[in-house]
Scaffold this motif. Structure first.
Motif, mmCIF file in Angstrom:
data_model
loop_
_atom_site.group_PDB
_atom_site.id
_atom_site.type_symbol
_atom_site.label_atom_id
_atom_site.label_comp_id
_atom_site.label_asym_id
_atom_site.label_seq_id
_atom_site.Cartn_x
_atom_site.Cartn_y
_atom_site.Cartn_z
ATOM 1 N N GLY A 1 38.046 1.118 -9.537
ATOM 2 C CA GLY A 1 38.526 1.287 -10.899
ATOM 3 C C GLY A 1 37.443 1.200 -11.961
ATOM 4 O O GLY A 1 37.623 1.661 -13.084
ATOM 5 N N THR A 2 36.282 0.633 -11.610
ATOM 6 C CA THR A 2 35.237 0.431 -12.614
ATOM 7 C C THR A 2 33.938 1.166 -12.326
ATOM 8 O O THR A 2 33.157 1.408 -13.239
ATOM 9 C CB THR A 2 34.917 -1.071 -12.772
ATOM 10 O OG1 THR A 2 34.559 -1.590 -11.494
ATOM 11 C CG2 THR A 2 36.089 -1.832 -13.332
ATOM 12 N N VAL A 3 33.680 1.504 -11.059
ATOM 13 C CA VAL A 3 32.418 2.166 -10.718
ATOM 14 C C VAL A 3 32.629 3.225 -9.632
ATOM 15 O O VAL A 3 33.609 3.186 -8.898
ATOM 16 C CB VAL A 3 31.339 1.173 -10.221
ATOM 17 C CG1 VAL A 3 30.913 0.218 -11.309
ATOM 18 C CG2 VAL A 3 31.789 0.446 -8.977
ATOM 19 N N ILE A 4 31.658 4.139 -9.564
ATOM 20 C CA ILE A 4 31.570 5.103 -8.471
ATOM 21 C C ILE A 4 30.161 4.959 -7.904
ATOM 22 O O ILE A 4 29.184 4.972 -8.652
ATOM 23 C CB ILE A 4 31.803 6.538 -8.955
ATOM 24 C CG1 ILE A 4 33.193 6.674 -9.572
ATOM 25 C CG2 ILE A 4 31.626 7.531 -7.813
ATOM 26 C CD1 ILE A 4 33.449 8.005 -10.242
ATOM 27 N N VAL A 5 30.068 4.813 -6.595
ATOM 28 C CA VAL A 5 28.770 4.650 -5.937
ATOM 29 C C VAL A 5 28.496 5.883 -5.088
ATOM 30 O O VAL A 5 29.325 6.276 -4.265
ATOM 31 C CB VAL A 5 28.744 3.372 -5.066
ATOM 32 C CG1 VAL A 5 27.427 3.256 -4.324
ATOM 33 C CG2 VAL A 5 28.989 2.135 -5.913
ATOM 34 N N HIS A 6 27.333 6.506 -5.306
ATOM 35 C CA HIS A 6 26.886 7.663 -4.536
ATOM 36 C C HIS A 6 25.707 7.220 -3.674
ATOM 37 O O HIS A 6 24.737 6.673 -4.193
ATOM 38 C CB HIS A 6 26.399 8.788 -5.449
ATOM 39 C CG HIS A 6 27.446 9.307 -6.373
ATOM 40 N ND1 HIS A 6 28.222 10.396 -6.058
ATOM 41 C CD2 HIS A 6 27.853 8.908 -7.599
ATOM 42 C CE1 HIS A 6 29.048 10.642 -7.052
ATOM 43 N NE2 HIS A 6 28.843 9.751 -8.000
ATOM 44 N N VAL A 7 25.789 7.465 -2.367
ATOM 45 C CA VAL A 7 24.708 7.116 -1.450
ATOM 46 C C VAL A 7 24.256 8.390 -0.756
ATOM 47 O O VAL A 7 25.054 9.062 -0.106
ATOM 48 C CB VAL A 7 25.170 6.081 -0.394
ATOM 49 C CG1 VAL A 7 24.074 5.825 0.626
ATOM 50 C CG2 VAL A 7 25.583 4.793 -1.068
ATOM 51 N N ARG A 8 22.978 8.709 -0.911
ATOM 52 C CA ARG A 8 22.433 9.897 -0.260
ATOM 53 C C ARG A 8 21.823 9.492 1.074
ATOM 54 O O ARG A 8 21.013 8.584 1.153
ATOM 55 C CB ARG A 8 21.370 10.557 -1.126
ATOM 56 C CG ARG A 8 20.848 11.845 -0.505
ATOM 57 C CD ARG A 8 19.952 12.574 -1.429
ATOM 58 N NE ARG A 8 18.836 11.726 -1.832
ATOM 59 C CZ ARG A 8 17.635 12.194 -2.103
ATOM 60 N NH1 ARG A 8 17.392 13.470 -2.035
ATOM 61 N NH2 ARG A 8 16.683 11.384 -2.470
ATOM 62 N N ARG A 9 22.243 10.167 2.121
ATOM 63 C CA ARG A 9 21.732 9.883 3.459
ATOM 64 C C ARG A 9 20.218 10.102 3.486
ATOM 65 O O ARG A 9 19.724 11.082 2.938
ATOM 66 C CB ARG A 9 22.412 10.806 4.448
ATOM 67 C CG ARG A 9 22.132 10.451 5.867
ATOM 68 C CD ARG A 9 22.974 11.328 6.781
ATOM 69 N NE ARG A 9 22.626 11.030 8.140
ATOM 70 C CZ ARG A 9 23.260 10.147 8.893
ATOM 71 N NH1 ARG A 9 24.286 9.498 8.402
ATOM 72 N NH2 ARG A 9 22.885 9.910 10.116
ATOM 73 N N PRO A 10 19.473 9.197 4.139
ATOM 74 C CA PRO A 10 18.005 9.331 4.127
ATOM 75 C C PRO A 10 17.536 10.572 4.877
ATOM 76 O O PRO A 10 18.147 11.004 5.851
ATOM 77 C CB PRO A 10 17.522 8.057 4.819
ATOM 78 C CG PRO A 10 18.677 7.559 5.590
ATOM 79 C CD PRO A 10 19.910 8.029 4.870
ATOM 80 N N ASP A 11 16.463 11.140 4.400
ATOM 81 C CA ASP A 11 15.845 12.302 5.027
ATOM 82 C C ASP A 11 15.144 11.847 6.306
ATOM 83 O O ASP A 11 14.366 10.895 6.298
ATOM 84 C CB ASP A 11 14.832 12.925 4.061
ATOM 85 C CG ASP A 11 14.276 14.231 4.565
ATOM 86 O OD1 ASP A 11 14.801 14.763 5.549
ATOM 87 O OD2 ASP A 11 13.315 14.710 3.943
#
Length: 114
Positions: free
Chosen positions: A27-37
């Motif tokens: 409800g307060t945040v969105i977390v984006h995690v990019r998979r490591p290269d």
């Protein structure tokens, strides 16, 4: 405060995390995690924050960023990668539940990216 090597600064890195990353929201945040290269993995987890004008005035936005930096500094990342934490307008009025929201979204985003 996060040390400089742990901060995500480049607009291209932010865009890549938004485009290619796993996403988890509360409800307060969105977390984006990019998979490591796999060819060029990062040495440490880098974190960037996005707090738009919808959250509030400059004082409110900076307060939210400080709170988010403090919370993220205590969280463990299972693997080094790039993370973007985006605050929603409700983060400005969130109390102690902000910590739980960030931690929950953090765990879910990393499990999706694994």
């Amino acid at each position: 405060m996060l040390p400089s090597p742990r901060r995500l600064k480049s607009p291209a890195d932010f865009a890549a995390s938004f485009r290619n990353g796993a996403r988890a929201a509360t409800g307060t945040v969105i977390v984006h995690v990019r998979r490591p290269d796999t060819q060029n993995p990062p040495e440490a987890t880098r974190v960037g924050f996005v707090v738009s004008k919808k959250v509030g005035n400059a004082v409110t936005r900076n307060r939210v960023k400080r709170r988010l930096r403090h919370i993220v500094a205590t969280l463990e990342a299972p693997f080094p990668t790039d993370v973007v934490v985006r605050a929603l307008p409700s983060a400005a009025v969130a109390g102690p539940e902000l910590r739980d929201d960030v931690a929950g979204a953090w765990r879910r985003a990393f499990s999706k990216a694994a």
